[in-house]
Design an enzyme around this catalytic site. Structure first.
Site, PDB file in Angstrom:
ATOM      1  CG  HIS A   1      41.191  70.078  70.093  1.00  0.00           C
ATOM      2  ND1 HIS A   1      42.683  70.779  69.661  1.00  0.00           N
ATOM      3  CD2 HIS A   1      40.371  71.424  69.578  1.00  0.00           C
ATOM      4  CE1 HIS A   1      43.048  71.604  69.328  1.00  0.00           C
ATOM      5  NE2 HIS A   1      41.443  72.555  69.096  1.00  0.00           N
TER       6      HIS A   1
ATOM      7  CB  SER B   1      27.561  74.642  77.671  1.00  0.00           C
ATOM      8  OG  SER B   1      28.587  75.143  76.840  1.00  0.00           O
TER       9      SER B   1
END
Length: 480
Positions: free
Chosen positions: A198, A401
């Site tokens: 990120h 995920s």
């Protein structure tokens, strides 16, 4: 209100075309093909027609903003201004309802009901200073905050007398704090982060003037520990500060924490020469409820963990949780007489309502409730991936995920309508508890219908995304 020679003249607050029931459509960012006149701040990729997609400063934002105007002199008698504001808010609420129906690309759980907490909205609740030290400011919610922190401490297996933490204003603040603690513990350490990390981690490196080494990733988006090993050995003389992703931003990949630790140890880094921060913004709360998932635990040599509270938990305002080891926090904190407390957080004033919202939903759902929601998300993510592939659309889903990656839609209006997050030639849908099968079916049916018009001319073909998802997941003309 207009003023002419000191005389206040009344003007109509509500224009003739103002419709309080209308849904406000946001302007679509144009695809820039020529000079950006200095407005350019970044580039994304090429669209299917070969034009550059560029991120530009909004040129027309001021024409669509809601202007703040002065009340008229006799407004308290006419009530026109109150009526105007009520109409604006009613229209805005309708817009929010409509936009929520088509929310798929960003990891926010929009399924919540905090009506019971409306009674507290009349209070200015501020959690100044250290959550574990009483402050002179009495209108706080630290009792809720510490209760929430204790819950996460149990989840990540650290004793109450061994941890320190606080509720942050967002996930980025948790990352900024975790990396700052690492920097204070190891002042000459090098920050290592995978390329799929990120952006807030790289922001931390710039803010703290830290040397930062980007590590390659596997096709899944997971950190490549072979490249990590090589870069550790090239800088063996300096301590290592490592960001481990518990779910990357675009592909939802989970770094192998155990392999990262093993790599550090095999490269000769003792536990006092490395600091690991785990960025679990979304999946940090999901992984504990997934069988065979790598475990995030303070029983392992990690330094801190952060998660977002407005993502999987579902909180109406941005917030997060940051937990680190108590032994580390002394390197960061200072006493503040003005507060009669200790300064160990990034921000000074902190939203005192957020801990109450988190406390409320944790109590309502509990571990079993979150486990059910995790299973639902993973099941629906597999459903979406299978439906996409059945329709001939390239798609990938990592094993642990709920982020489904697929080819970027050609039409930017479609991207905006469904609020898809895009990077290069790929887009993704993050399947959250608020995303049900009906919403996925609506999205899929519309995508398949639109796609038949985008690619009806054989000269225009769907993008090849093998470089992003692997040839086994790409269904372009070359890899079908």
């Amino acid at each position: 209100m207009e003023i002419d020679n000191g005389v206040v003249a009344m003007v109509d607050i509500l224009s003739e075309d103002f419709d309080p029931t209308a849904v406000v459509a946001e302007p679509l960012p144009p695809v820039i093909t020529g000079d950006s006149n200095g407005d350019l701040i970044g580039k994304v990729a090429e669209d299917p027609k070969g034009r550059k997609r560029e991120i530009v400063l909004g040129r027309n934002v001021h024409t669509t903003c809601l202007e703040v105007t002065e009340p008229d002199a006799n407004d308290e008698f006419t009530g026109d201004k109150d009526a105007y504001m009520a109409s604006v808010l009613a229209r805005y609420r309708k817009t929010l309802i409509e936009r929520t129906k088509h929310h798929l690309g960003y990891p926010y759980n929009l399924d919540f009901d905090y009506g019971a907490l409306s009674q507290l909205q009349h209070f200015s609740i501020n959690n100044l200073g250290d959550p574990f030290i009483e402050s002179n400011y009495g209108v706080h919610s630290r009792q809720f905050e510490v209760g929430v922190l204790d819950w996460f401490a149990r989840l990540w297996e650290i004793e109450k007398n061994e941890y320190w933490g606080y509720i942050t204003n967002c996930g980025t603040e948790g990352n900024l704090h975790g990396i700052l603690v690492g920097r204070e513990v190891l002042p000459d350490g090098i920050l290592y982060a995978s390329r799929d990390t990120h952006y807030s981690i790289f922001k931390a490196a710039r803010m703290y003037r830290m040397e930062c080494v980007k590590v390659d990733t596997l096709m899944s988006g997971e950190i490549d520990c072979a490249d990590f090993r090589a870069k550790l050995l090239a800088n063996k003389d300096k301590p290592a500060i490592i960001n481990v992703n518990i779910g990357t931003t675009v592909k939802g990949a989970v770094d192998d924490l155990d392999l990262v630790i093993k790599t550090l140890e095999e490269c000769g880094f003792n536990h006092d020469r490395f600091y690991i921060h785990c960025d679990g913004a979304l999946f940090g709360l999901m992984m504990p409820f997934v069988k065979l998932a790598p475990k995030v635990s303070f029983k392992k040599p990690i330094g801190s963990v952060s998660v977002s509270g407005h993502k999987f938990v579902g909180c109406p305002m941005p917030c997060g949780v940051q937990i680190t080891r108590l032994e580390h926090i002394n390197a960061l904190s200072n006493n503040v007489e003005y507060l009669a407390s200790r300064d160990a957080t990034i921000m000074g004033s902190r939203n005192g309502h957020a801990p109450i919202f988190l406390w409320y939903t944790l109590n309502r759902k509990g571990y079993k409730g979150f486990q059910k929601e995790v299973q639902k998300c993973l099941r629906n993510a597999h459903y979406l991936k299978d439906r996409l592939r059945d329709a001939g659309i390239s798609a990938m889903l990592n094993e642990l995920s709920s982020t489904v990656v697929f080819e970027r839609p050609q039409d930017e209006e479609f991207v905006r309508r469904w609020q898809l997050a895009c990077q290069g030639n790929i887009a993704h849908v993050v399947v959250m508890p608020s995303v049900n099968i009906d919403k996925l079916d609506d999205f899929l049916n519309e995508l398949v219908e639109k796609r038949s018009t985008w690619y009806k001319d054989e000269k225009v073909q769907p993008p090849c995304i093998a470089a992003d998802v692997g040839t086994q997941n790409c269904l372009c003309g070359k890899h079908k």
